[in-house]
Design an enzyme around this catalytic site. Structure first.
Site, PDB file in Angstrom:
ATOM      1  N   GLU A  39      -2.252 -12.533  -2.679  1.00 56.07           N
ATOM      2  CA  GLU A  39      -0.771 -12.323  -2.755  1.00 56.07           C
ATOM      3  C   GLU A  39      -0.165 -12.640  -1.171  1.00 56.07           C
ATOM      4  O   GLU A  39       0.939 -12.375  -0.850  1.00 56.07           O
ATOM      5  CB  GLU A  39      -0.582 -10.810  -3.263  1.00 56.07           C
ATOM      6  CG  GLU A  39      -1.385  -9.552  -1.314  1.00 56.07           C
ATOM      7  CD  GLU A  39      -2.885  -9.732  -1.194  1.00 56.07           C
ATOM      8  OE1 GLU A  39      -2.725 -10.875  -1.814  1.00 56.07           O
ATOM      9  OE2 GLU A  39      -3.160  -9.230  -0.590  1.00 56.07           O
ATOM     10  N   HIS A  70      -6.996 -13.492  -1.249  1.00 59.32           N
ATOM     11  CA  HIS A  70      -5.916 -12.193  -1.302  1.00 59.32           C
ATOM     12  C   HIS A  70      -4.892 -13.734  -1.786  1.00 59.32           C
ATOM     13  O   HIS A  70      -4.129 -14.296  -1.253  1.00 59.32           O
ATOM     14  CB  HIS A  70      -5.157 -12.442   0.058  1.00 59.32           C
ATOM     15  CG  HIS A  70      -6.198 -11.537   0.803  1.00 59.32           C
ATOM     16  ND1 HIS A  70      -5.397  -9.313   0.202  1.00 59.32           N
ATOM     17  CD2 HIS A  70      -7.178 -10.879   1.854  1.00 59.32           C
ATOM     18  CE1 HIS A  70      -6.684  -8.384   1.209  1.00 59.32           C
ATOM     19  NE2 HIS A  70      -7.694  -9.139   1.094  1.00 59.32           N
ATOM     20  N   CYS A  77      -9.820  -7.691  -2.880  1.00 59.20           N
ATOM     21  CA  CYS A  77     -10.629  -7.455  -2.191  1.00 59.20           C
ATOM     22  C   CYS A  77     -10.726  -6.128  -1.692  1.00 59.20           C
ATOM     23  O   CYS A  77     -11.614  -5.684  -2.752  1.00 59.20           O
ATOM     24  CB  CYS A  77      -9.367  -7.396  -0.852  1.00 59.20           C
ATOM     25  SG  CYS A  77     -10.158  -7.375   1.191  1.00 59.20           S
TER      26      CYS A  77
END
Lengths: 245, 88
Positions: free
Chosen positions: A204, A202, A85
């Site tokens: 994560e 994302h 990002c």
């Protein structure tokens, strides 16, 4: 194996990245943006967020943070760098990846779950995936409209540097499945050598079932597999030219 | 000497400008139907000291190339004027 998560003023996914890496039992620590050394590191993560408030352009000011000189040296030596990002935006601004980000074509901040198709499994970050595998991951950005001129895009495609594309659930890229207007529905690219990946979604935030999905684990698991030498180097871009692994 | 630089950063012609398009649609909604195109850019003013206009110009050029504009998507131009010796 050691992972460093860079923290810029305005990063807000640094703790998520830390936790995701930790969940693999891998050594992880934060690296402050004003540091002049990465320390011992095998993978550097540039996390999401709004470094410097996205002033001027997303990532434009963060690229001049002292630590970025070290990240560039590390990347040029073949070290693995994962920009997520805002981290992707920083990698574009500093020229470690080609192209630029524009505001989303819809002019809205998009915060939702998207589907990605794995376009290349030659990257250290997708080496455990199947070609064409569809992964679900969240996005959360206002500046994710990837742009490069046609010649650059053709080069990226030809060299297998397009790693992720936005698709629908069936794995087909459509205008409706492109959340931000990115050229050719591109969601993630690597540099030519393959050791630097930038992606808007994302991973994560998709590493624990309680968060709604675990498809993000493919990205981290692939990188760790690669770093531990579990993947035949002959398959990788990184083979030869003195790459560290 | 003190100089003022007025830097204009605009999107390259080949780049779509969603903000400009939204403003154009709004103008058409206000019955300004004759507005054919809207492009939005940035205006940045720098006040700086330099030995002379040439060194100021070189420095502003470098600042714009390195930070103010992203050459992949943007162009820039600037004007330089002496800032009347005002001390601050």
């Amino acid at each position: 194996m050691k992972v460093g998560v860079v923290v810029f003023p305005g990063s807000n996914c640094d703790a998520d990245c830390y936790r995701a890496v930790e969940s693999f039992g891998v050594d992880v620590r934060y690296i402050w943006y004003q540091d002049h050394s990465l320390g011992e590191c095998d993978l550097v993560v540039l996390p999401g967020g709004f470094s410097y408030g996205d002033y001027l352009r997303a990532g434009a000011i963060a690229r001049f943070a002292p630590i970025m000189d070290e990240v560039a040296v590390f990347a040029r030596a073949g070290g693995l760098v994962l920009g997520i990002c805002n981290g992707f935006q920083v990698l574009l601004e500093c020229g470690l990846l080609p192209g630029a980000m524009l505001p989303n074509a819809v002019l809205r901040f998009r915060c939702e779950s998207v589907h990605l198709r794995v376009e290349s499994t030659l990257s250290p970050f997708t080496c455990l995936c199947r070609p064409g595998q569809v992964l679900a991951m969240p996005i959360a950005h206002g500046w994710g409209n990837y742009y490069a001129d046609d010649a650059t895009l053709d080069e990226l495609e030809r060299r297998g540097q397009v790693v992720f594309r936005y698709v629908n659930e069936q794995g087909v890229p459509t205008s409706g499945s492109n959340p931000n207007g990115s050229c050719r529905s591109i969601a993630g690219i690597t540099n030519e050598r393959g050791n630097v990946l930038g992606m808007m979604p994302h991973p994560e935030r998709a590493c624990e079932a309680v968060l709604g999905g675990i498809d993000g684990r493919w990205v981290f698991a692939s990188a760790f597999e690669f770093l531990s030498g579990g993947v035949a180097l002959g398959r990788m871009h990184l083979a030869g030219d003195g790459a560290r692994h | 000497m003190q100089f003022k630089a007025r830097v204009r950063v605009t999107l390259k012609e080949s780049i779509l400008d969603p903000q400009g398009s939204a403003v154009k649609r709004a103008l058409h909604g206000m019955s300004h139907d004759n507005v054919l195109d809207v492009r939005i850019g940035k205006h940045i003013e720098l006040t700086l000291t330099a030995d002379g206009p040439e060194s100021a110009r070189r420095q502003v050029q470098e600042i714009a190339e390195k930070l103010l504009a992203n050459p992949v998507i943007e162009r820039f131009s600037f004007e330089l004027s002496e800032a009347g010796g005002e001390e601050r």
